[in-house]
Design an enzyme around this catalytic site. Structure first.
Site, PDB file in Angstrom:
ATOM      1  N   LEU A  18       0.835  -1.207   0.000  1.00  0.00           N
ATOM      2  CA  LEU A  18       0.000   0.000   0.000  1.00  0.00           C
ATOM      3  C   LEU A  18       0.871   1.259   0.000  1.00  0.00           C
ATOM      4  O   LEU A  18       0.582   2.229  -0.693  1.00  0.00           O
ATOM      5  CB  LEU A  18      -0.945   0.001   1.215  1.00  0.00           C
ATOM      6  N   CYS A 521       6.105   4.087   7.484  1.00  0.00           N
ATOM      7  CA  CYS A 521       6.135   2.948   8.403  1.00  0.00           C
ATOM      8  C   CYS A 521       7.403   3.007   9.240  1.00  0.00           C
ATOM      9  O   CYS A 521       8.391   3.606   8.828  1.00  0.00           O
ATOM     10  CB  CYS A 521       6.148   1.644   7.612  1.00  0.00           C
ATOM     11  N   ASP A 604      19.239  12.300  23.399  1.00  0.00           N
ATOM     12  CA  ASP A 604      17.895  12.607  22.894  1.00  0.00           C
ATOM     13  C   ASP A 604      16.825  11.801  23.614  1.00  0.00           C
ATOM     14  O   ASP A 604      16.923  10.584  23.723  1.00  0.00           O
ATOM     15  CB  ASP A 604      17.819  12.272  21.393  1.00  0.00           C
ATOM     16  N   HIS A 699      10.053  20.591   9.754  1.00  0.00           N
ATOM     17  CA  HIS A 699       9.077  19.697   9.119  1.00  0.00           C
ATOM     18  C   HIS A 699       8.544  20.280   7.819  1.00  0.00           C
ATOM     19  O   HIS A 699       7.786  19.634   7.122  1.00  0.00           O
ATOM     20  CB  HIS A 699       7.936  19.401  10.093  1.00  0.00           C
TER      21      HIS A 699
HETATM   22  N1  GLN Z   1      19.588  13.717  17.072  1.00  0.00           N
HETATM   23  C1  GLN Z   1      18.459  13.304  16.318  1.00  0.00           C
HETATM   24  C2  GLN Z   1      18.479  13.948  14.944  1.00  0.00           C
HETATM   25  O1  GLN Z   1      18.884  15.050  14.841  1.00  0.00           O
HETATM   26  C3  GLN Z   1      17.157  13.630  17.003  1.00  0.00           C
HETATM   27  C4  GLN Z   1      15.970  13.165  16.209  1.00  0.00           C
HETATM   28  C5  GLN Z   1      14.635  13.343  16.871  1.00  0.00           C
HETATM   29  O2  GLN Z   1      14.473  14.152  17.735  1.00  0.00           O
HETATM   30  N2  GLN Z   1      13.650  12.602  16.445  1.00  0.00           N
HETATM   31  O3  GLN Z   1      18.061  13.377  13.975  1.00  0.00           O
END
Ligand code: GLN
Ligand code: ZN
Length: 765
Positions: A18, A521, A604, A699
């Site tokens: 898909l 995914c 993180d 984003h």
């Molecule tokens: N250190 C990671 C990056 O820069 C953090 C990614 C995240 O916060 N999802 O890709």
């Protein structure tokens, strides 16, 4: 006969068919008919697999081209006006524009918000409501699919997201408008849908109301009663499905609603089974979700039968069995995993295997255990072997966990003292600039990694290719004028998988994909045993990067809670114990980085908020152990070593104290999209350490303007003292391209410089 049914099947396809069909369609390489054909073929195959496994009532309507919440909005005709929908049937491109902002036809418009589905890593498209929202049945898709299933000779059980959960999950876009007021609009459309289904000969409809496992305001509870009284339908039966937790204070409400059956999650909340049995009227079907729909472990059938046999004796025909929730959250079929080692494979069950388990349970209950003696012995044997396996149990690790002391959870001195030492060592300007870690992952980089994995590229050449990439990243960051640099993470496919692959206790699948959103995914690794770090995981890369510059380069690690929350995790010990094991492994890595001369280490915790419990009463416990795990991995360093952390998703206002308790010297947070909404938290709570609220929304492909970023920073500087503010994007840059990243970071650095000058002037004047 014990009825076996399923709440939902993964829709993406065993080989992500898909996903590829959708992306071809979006790129304009395939037409609508081709997409529809793939979708129909997948549905046909999925129904067949479920029927073969012995599922009697097959879910229909669980399939979706994008998301089931969006499908519901479309079916109800709830399309925001910016998509120019003129009424009538909503076409597929309008739906895609709602989800993605664009589609092969129709004008682009800003996409609807997307957010996490309860405490899972699946994301749904948020319905938008206004006081003048009018609803009408606007899609034939569900009815078409019911006909499709009937034509194939199946017994369809249509699945609807219930009216109250749909409203709850949506957002009012108008100040002062309460979305519950739309119930009057919603109920008649649901009534019409049920009438249509009844006329098609449908006997059972599954109506999902997962919000019944949440803390609900009184008005919403009352609305359940009204709504379901009005939805009573003489010709068809409703099965009210709840999942992801226990009904708790909503149990009596749920049991007394006028529906023919109720499904509960007996995996996350097994204690509610007895209560449900005793509170339900004698006519009601009770569907128990006894096989875990969110994890990949094989069930111990013998143990389940010990539990179910007395229930079966009491309930007889009224007992139905199902997975705890839709199987959307697990991979399709274990049979594809030819590369997985045999020992681990026998411990696992994916969607297809889980349905087989349910069918076996049903047979054993209806006849007796002897009829399934072979599979029963196998299942118990696997459970025994898993319990005893030396691959799971590492006494050294267990001893270390039990020896964790309070000293290990504290830095040597409080932040105020560490700060002085760190500033003397790092000599950073006011408003220091940095990034979150990753730089664009180009096709070249991915190919090099792929070739290396496949054995087509030797190790020496791989290392040198990666070092070249790191050098390029350092060069660019220096040119742009950033203060704290990163190596760029070219060697990492994924921030969890990269570490999991280097730790004992982790296994990986080839095709274990689970839908995250739309065509996207994820392939969560399987954390099956005690976690041990055999050797350093990042030190060589960090050392190389640092050797190229005199500016500080951040060491870059993934934190224990994120490792945990983005993996399929063992179910034989509390999650918090596993988190501590991960924390110890990361603590060792932190120590090695420090010894290699790395002055700043970022750990993180992108996914810390994701699994915040659904019920508020359980928050504190979760926050306590997650903060403990973070402190354990980060507190072993000297005062002069600066610890950073990064978190995605900006809804922190309600957990800000826990974030402060992590005692990270610096935290960078995603905020830019919500226009610094995060900062509301700082009005009442003085965050004690340094913070970088993201000013560049990574984003989006748009390059943010200097002024826009300055405005965000000025806003932040009102609430956070300037000397504790950092300037950074809101997440990693790996999904972006170099030209936009360069331009955006140049603007970001320019914004920081202007701000510095202003502050210097203000201080002088
Ligand atoms: N250190 C990671 C990056 O820069 C953090 C990614 C995240 O916060 N999802 O890709
Ligand atoms: Zn992030």
């Amino acid at each position: 006969m014990t009825t076996i049914h399923n709440l939902g099947f993964p829709r993406i396809g065993a080989r992500r068919e898909l996903k590829f069909a959708l992306e071809r369609y979006w790129r304009g390489e395939a037409d609508r008919a081709a997409l529809a054909q793939t979708a129909a073929a997948l549905r046909r195959e999925h129904w067949q697999r479920q029927a073969q496994a012995g599922v009697e009532w097959l879910p229909v309507g669980d399939f979706s081209l994008y998301d089931q919440v969006l499908d519901t909005s479309v079916m109800l005709g709830c399309v925001p006006s910016r998509f120019g929908h003129a009424g009538g049937a909503v076409d597929v491109d309008t739906m895609f524009r709602m989800a993605r902002g664009r589609a092969p036809s129709g004008e682009p418009a800003s996409a609807c918000e997307m957010t996490k589905w309860f405490d899972t890593n699946y994301h749904y498209i948020v319905p938008e409501f206004h006081a003048d929202t009018r609803l009408a049945l606007s899609s034939e898709a569900l009815f078409d699919q019911v006909r499709e299933a009937q034509a194939l000779g199946h017994k369809p059980k249509p699945v609807l997201l219930g009216p109250l959960s749909w409203l709850w999950l949506g957002k009012s876009k108008e100040a002062g408008f309460d979305r519950l007021d739309l119930l009057e609009e919603v109920i008649p459309v649901y009534g019409e849908i049920l009438n249509r289904l009844a006329a098609m000969g449908v006997e059972w409809v599954q109506i999902d109301e997962p919000i019944l496992v949440l803390d609900l305001p009184l008005r919403w509870k009352q609305a359940f009663e009204q709504a379901y009284h009005r939805l009573q339908q003489r010709q068809l039966k409703l099965l009210l499905a709840t999942y992801f937790g226990g009904l708790e204070d909503n149990l009596t409400l749920a049991c007394t609603l006028p529906v023919a059956g109720i499904h509960i999650d007996a995996v996350t909340a097994p204690e509610q089974v007895d209560l449900l049995v005793s509170h339900s009227p004698a006519y009601k079907v009770l569907s128990l979700g006894v096989v875990d729909g969110r994890n990949i472990w094989r069930s111990d059938l013998g143990a389940l039968l010990d539990w179910l046999e007395p229930l079966h004796a009491r309930l007889g025909e009224r007992l139905w069995l199902a997975p705890s929730c839709s199987l959307l959250h697990v991979p399709v079929d274990l049979a594809q995993e030819s590369a997985l080692d045999d020992e681990i494979r026998q411990w696992l069950a994916f969607a297809v295997q889980k349905l087989d388990e349910l069918a076996l349970l049903g047979r054993a209950l209806d006849e007796d255990r002897d009829t399934i003696s072979g599979p029963l012995a196998e299942s118990s044997g696997a459970a025994e072997r898993r319990k005893a396996s030396p691959r799971i149990h590492n006494p050294v690790v267990q001893k270390r966990v039990s020896a964790i002391s309070d000293i290990m959870l504290h830095r040597k001195h409080p932040y105020a003292e560490r700060r002085r030492l760190q500033h003397a060592r790092l000599k950073l300007p006011l408003f220091p600039t940095t990034t979150i870690g990753s730089f664009p992952q180009t096709g070249d980089i991915r190919k090099i990694r792929r070739d290396f994995k496949a054995g087509e590229l030797g190790e020496a050449r791989y290392i040198s290719a990666m070092q070249t990439e790191i050098a390029h990243c350092i060069e660019q960051q220096t040119r742009i004028g950033l203060d704290v640099l990163v190596h760029g993470e070219p060697e990492r496919n994924d921030m969890v998988e990269y570490f999991g692959e280097q730790l004992d206790g982790y296994a990986f699948t080839r095709h274990g994909w689970v839908q995250s959103y739309g065509s996207r995914c994820v392939k969560p690794p399987i954390l099956y045993g005690d976690i041990r770090r055999p050797r350093p995981m990042t030190v060589a890369w960090a050392r190389h990067a640092q050797s190229l510059t005199s500016q500080p380069v951040k060491g870059m690690l993934t934190g224990p809670v994120t490792m945990l929350n983005w993996s399929f995790v063992r179910d034989d010990q509390p999650r918090e114990t596993t988190a501590l094991q991960l924390a110890l492994a990361i603590r060792d890595e932190v120590a090695d980085l420090e010894a290699a001369g790395i002055a700043i280490i970022q750990i993180d915790e992108a996914a810390l908020r994701e699994k915040l419990p659904l019920r508020k009463a359980a928050w504190q416990h979760y926050l306590d152990w997650t903060v403990r795990a973070f402190r354990l991995c980060s507190s072993g360093v000297d005062d002069a070593t600066q610890i950073h952390t990064h978190m995605c998703y900006s809804e922190f206002n309600d957990i800000i104290e826990a974030i402060a308790a992590m005692d990270s010297d610096v935290i960078t947070i995603e905020t830019s999209r919500s226009d610094m909404e995060l900062l509301d938290a700082f009005v009442d709570f003085e965050y004690p350490n340094e913070i970088g609220p993201g000013v560049y929304d990574i984003h989006s492909p748009n390059v943010p303007k200097v002024e826009a970023m300055m405005a965000l920073l000025e806003k932040a500087a009102h609430l956070i003292p300037a000397e504790r503010l950092w300037v950074n994007p809101d997440c990693g840059l790996k999904t972006r391209g170099w030209p936009e990243v360069s331009a955006a970071l140049e603007n970001m650095v320019a914004a920081a410089q202007i701000l510095r000058q202003r502050h210097a002037k203000a201080a002088a004047g």
